[in-house]
Scaffold this active site. Structure first.
Site, PDB file in Angstrom:
ATOM      1  N   HIS A  71      76.034  -8.005 107.506  1.00 24.20           N
ATOM      2  CA  HIS A  71      74.861  -8.515 108.231  1.00 24.20           C
ATOM      3  C   HIS A  71      74.601  -7.732 109.522  1.00 24.20           C
ATOM      4  O   HIS A  71      73.535  -7.865 110.118  1.00 24.20           O
ATOM      5  CB  HIS A  71      74.948 -10.040 108.458  1.00 24.20           C
ATOM      6  CG  HIS A  71      75.754 -10.468 109.633  1.00 24.20           C
ATOM      7  ND1 HIS A  71      77.051 -10.928 109.534  1.00 24.20           N
ATOM      8  CD2 HIS A  71      75.441 -10.543 110.939  1.00 24.20           C
ATOM      9  CE1 HIS A  71      77.493 -11.242 110.726  1.00 24.20           C
ATOM     10  NE2 HIS A  71      76.530 -11.031 111.605  1.00 24.20           N
ATOM     11  N   ASP A 116      80.150 -10.554 102.996  1.00 23.00           N
ATOM     12  CA  ASP A 116      79.668 -10.017 104.281  1.00 23.00           C
ATOM     13  C   ASP A 116      80.652  -8.952 104.770  1.00 23.00           C
ATOM     14  O   ASP A 116      81.456  -9.189 105.678  1.00 23.00           O
ATOM     15  CB  ASP A 116      79.509 -11.161 105.283  1.00 23.00           C
ATOM     16  CG  ASP A 116      78.745 -10.741 106.524  1.00 23.00           C
ATOM     17  OD1 ASP A 116      78.159  -9.634 106.521  1.00 23.00           O
ATOM     18  OD2 ASP A 116      78.737 -11.525 107.498  1.00 23.00           O
ATOM     19  N   SER A 209      80.415 -10.423 115.602  1.00 20.89           N
ATOM     20  CA  SER A 209      80.329 -10.191 114.165  1.00 20.89           C
ATOM     21  C   SER A 209      80.848  -8.833 113.774  1.00 20.89           C
ATOM     22  O   SER A 209      80.678  -7.859 114.513  1.00 20.89           O
ATOM     23  CB  SER A 209      78.881 -10.269 113.704  1.00 20.89           C
ATOM     24  OG  SER A 209      78.537 -11.594 113.549  1.00 20.89           O
TER      25      SER A 209
HETATM   26  N1  ARG Z   1      76.768 -14.009 113.135  1.00 22.91           N
HETATM   27  C1  ARG Z   1      77.219 -13.778 114.463  1.00 22.91           C
HETATM   28  C2  ARG Z   1      76.970 -12.327 114.843  1.00 22.91           C
HETATM   29  O1  ARG Z   1      76.088 -11.731 114.293  1.00 22.91           O
HETATM   30  C3  ARG Z   1      78.664 -14.135 114.653  1.00 22.91           C
HETATM   31  C4  ARG Z   1      78.893 -15.528 114.360  1.00 22.91           C
HETATM   32  C5  ARG Z   1      80.259 -15.984 114.582  1.00 22.91           C
HETATM   33  N2  ARG Z   1      80.088 -17.335 114.993  1.00 22.91           N
HETATM   34  C6  ARG Z   1      81.060 -18.173 115.158  1.00 22.91           C
HETATM   35  N3  ARG Z   1      80.743 -19.357 115.592  1.00 22.91           N
HETATM   36  N4  ARG Z   1      82.291 -17.859 114.923  1.00 22.91           N
HETATM   37  O2  ARG Z   1      77.525 -11.806 115.778  1.00 22.91           O
END
Ligand code: ARG
Length: 255
Positions: A71, A116, A209
């Site tokens: 992503h 992912d 992420s």
């Molecule tokens: N999807 C988020 C990003 O693009 C990271 C999410 C991780 N969230 C969490 N609550 N652990 O950076």
């Protein structure tokens, strides 16, 4: 005394059910709830940058391959990507590499967040040092309760700002089955290639992420998603490296 304990826990239980998610107390801190660390302790960590801005973390798999989340690399040109290795700060120091190519897992599903994972091939080879080194991939899914660390430059609260210096949190692994159970609130959103990790008031957050969840010295998870950050009942969700390991190994040889 015993009756009092029952009464108090019954009230806590009812309140737990009616306090809207997102309004539960947020413990202030970084990553969320973490501390500043030094790259020498996490020499496999890199910052992935898009047009000069830190967007995601990643992990060094070999001297020219980095593992991250799919992503993180949607609709991006390799020309706009850079990877910084060997620095505690995302915007200065270490080595800033160009990107030769990248590949997202063909099965990445942006709706369910399955598969992912992605790999990046750098344009030049990294020289290993005390602040730059590879990390091995875990070959088995980690056991429930195993201790782990998550590290990155991500936001220090949900919708907050990122951190210039890397931050880390110590967490406990929650197995796929446990994370999908009624002990937490995700239910069937937790798929077989996901694991979770939890510590009260601590979590990965936006722009962590793609970064590493490390247990026993092995890359165990890839920061993937979560409902908010550090919200009650919603642990961080990670790609289970053991489940995508074959894809990483095969594609690293052919990218
Ligand atoms: N999807 C988020 C990003 O693009 C990271 C999410 C991780 N969230 C969490 N609550 N652990 O950076």
């Amino acid at each position: 005394m015993f009756k009092l304990v029952i009464l108090v826990s019954a009230i806590a239980c009812v309140l737990g059910g009616i306090v809207p998610e997102g309004l539960s107390p947020q413990i202030d801190g970084r990553i969320v709830g973490g501390n500043e660390g030094n790259i020498i302790q996490y020499p496999y960590l890199v910052s992935i940058q898009r047009n000069g801005q830190h967007v995601c973390g990643g992990s060094i798999y070999s001297n020219n391959i980095v593992v991250t989340a799919a992503h993180c690399l949607q609709k991006v040109s390799t020309n706009d990507l850079r990877v910084r290795a060997g620095s505690s700060t995302w915007n200065t120091g270490g080595i800033l590499s160009n990107v030769y190519s990248y590949r997202n897992h063909e099965g990445y599903n942006p709706t369910t967040m399955e598969n992912d994972v992605a790999i990046i091939r750098l344009s030049s080879y990294l020289t290993y040092s005390t602040s730059i080194s590879r990390i091995n991939l875990l070959t088995w899914s980690p056991s429930n309760g195993a201790s782990a660390v998550v590290v990155g430059w991500g936001t220090t609260s949900y919708n907050g700002g990122i951190s210039n210096n890397l931050r880390y949190i110590d967490v406990s692994i929650i197995s796929t089955a446990q994370c999908a159970s009624s002990a937490y609130r995700y239910g069937s959103s937790i798929k077989s290639d996901m694991i979770c990790a939890f510590a009260a008031g601590k979590d990965a957050c936006q722009k962590d992420s793609g970064g590493p969840l490390v247990s026993g010295g092995y890359l165990t998870g890839i920061v993937s998603w979560g409902y908010g950050c550090a919200y009650d009942g919603y642990p961080g969700v990670y790609t289970d490296v053991a489940q995508v390991r074959t894809w990483i190994v095969n594609n690293a040889n052919s990218i």
